[in-house]
Design a protein around this motif. Structure first.
Motif: not given
Length: 372
Positions: A5, A8-9, A11-16, A19, A106, A113
């Motif tokens: 997906d 969704a993936e 979007a998760a990258l952008r969220h991380t 942060s 990722r 991070e």
């Protein structure tokens, strides 16, 4: 390719990334770059080479931080565009390339991070690392030399400068101790999780009967002092001994009393240096390490909760933080984080990033738990 997906993936990258961006404080990075660039542009900057080196090193590091963040954001944007075009064209090969890039992003974000977790007072400093052989006789001395190679190989793989400051050779093989600098930003914060007792289990190459031997070595990591650090040591608190260097070396080794041993009388801290060419250079290098250790001691006394910066390392049973087992099976395991790998040769050749990352996350979690 439908199993992934991508929206969704991504979007998760952008969220991380968002942060990480917030923790990194991009505005402050830009302000630091502007300030350091102004300092670097002063005509007489190199009249004081030591200060100039500090300024240019900090500027280079901050510029690299900003560039890394900007490139990662660009790569996420490019990935999103790649996926859109590939899906419109029903190009499965391009989607496979997008999947590979997703995996790389990722990993890149996970690495970045970890860097954001280095927020301790001295974490951004360069590091001084000391390795000492512990229980286990000649095997322990050999293990100390193996660890020295492991850390220097790790630094070389990352392009970090390493300067061997002192080596004390054991009689039969290996090292009694070795001290070296790692000259890279955040070297202290990164390597400080390596401080502690390391344990080696193997068939001893020094045992004629081929018996399994357990040996230990202690690793101490301290931050390198800077000129702005206020650590004054009265001359009457220091005992200076000079002696002849030992072990392999160039023409100056074993010919002049160039090695220096400083003893800080009030604390009993002893620092020896022998790898520079002159007694004056060895004394200056020893003084820097002594000041670093006293700086750390001062901080520990001011804030007992941070006593673990250097730690009390005994290098014996019951105190180990990592085990390197070469026989009867192959495994390296960190006893704090539970991270383990089976490729012992790669680890001893400097492939320790996963152990360091796990250690940094473990330390951050412990700090958060203590603060809550």
């Amino acid at each position: 390719m439908a199993s992934i997906d991508f929206p969704a993936e991504i979007a998760a990258l952008r969220h991380t990334f968002t942060s990480i961006q917030a923790v990194s404080d991009v505005d402050k990075i830009k302000a630091d770059i502007a300030d350091l660039s102004a300092q670097a542009g002063v005509p007489n900057l190199w009249d004081d080479p030591a200060s100039a080196q500090v300024v240019t090193s900090k500027l280079s590091h901050r510029q690299s931080e900003l560039e890394r963040l900007e490139k990662l954001e660009e790569r996420i944007d490019d990935l999103e565009l790649m996926v859109e075009l590939s899906e419109e064209d029903h190009d499965d090969e391009a989607l496979r390339d997008a999947e590979k890039e997703l995996s790389k992003l990722r990993k890149a974000l996970a690495d970045l991070e970890v860097v954001t977790l280095l927020s301790g007072e001295y974490d951004e400093r360069e590091a001084v690392v000391t390795i000492r052989s512990g229980a286990g006789g000649v095997d322990a001395a050999d293990f100390a030399e193996m660890l020295l190679r492991m850390y220097t190989r790790w630094a070389e793989k990352h392009g970090y400068g390493v300067k061997i400051m002192d080596t004390s050779y054991a009689e039969e093989a290996g090292l009694k101790s070795a001290t070296f600098e790692v000259n890279a930003p955040y070297a202290f914060g990164t390597l400080s999780v390596e401080a502690g007792t390391h344990r080696l289990v193997r068939i001893s190459p020094f045992d004629n009967q081929g018996r399994r031997q357990t040996s230990f070595a202690a690793v101490e990591v301290i931050p390198l002092i800077e000129q702005t650090d206020s650590i004054e040591i009265p001359e009457n608190e220091i005992r200076v001994d000079v002696f002849r260097s030992s072990g392999p070396g160039g023409q100056s080794v074993n010919t002049t009393d160039s090695a220096v041993r400083l003893t800080h009388i009030p604390t009993g801290i002893v620092v020896s240096m022998q790898n520079e060419k002159s007694q004056l250079q060895n004394r200056a290098a020893a003084m820097r390490v002594l000041q670093s250790r006293l700086l750390l001691l001062k901080k520990e006394q001011e804030d007992a909760e941070k006593k673990a910066l250097a730690g009390d390392v005994k290098a014996s049973w019951g105190d180990q933080m990592r085990s390197y087992v070469l026989n009867p099976y192959q495994m390296v395991k960190d006893l704090r984080t539970e991270h383990e790998v089976g490729n012992t040769s790669a680890v001893l050749d400097g492939d320790i990033d996963d152990f360091i990352d796990a250690g940094i996350r473990w330390r951050a979690n412990n700090r958060n738990a203590a603060d809550s």
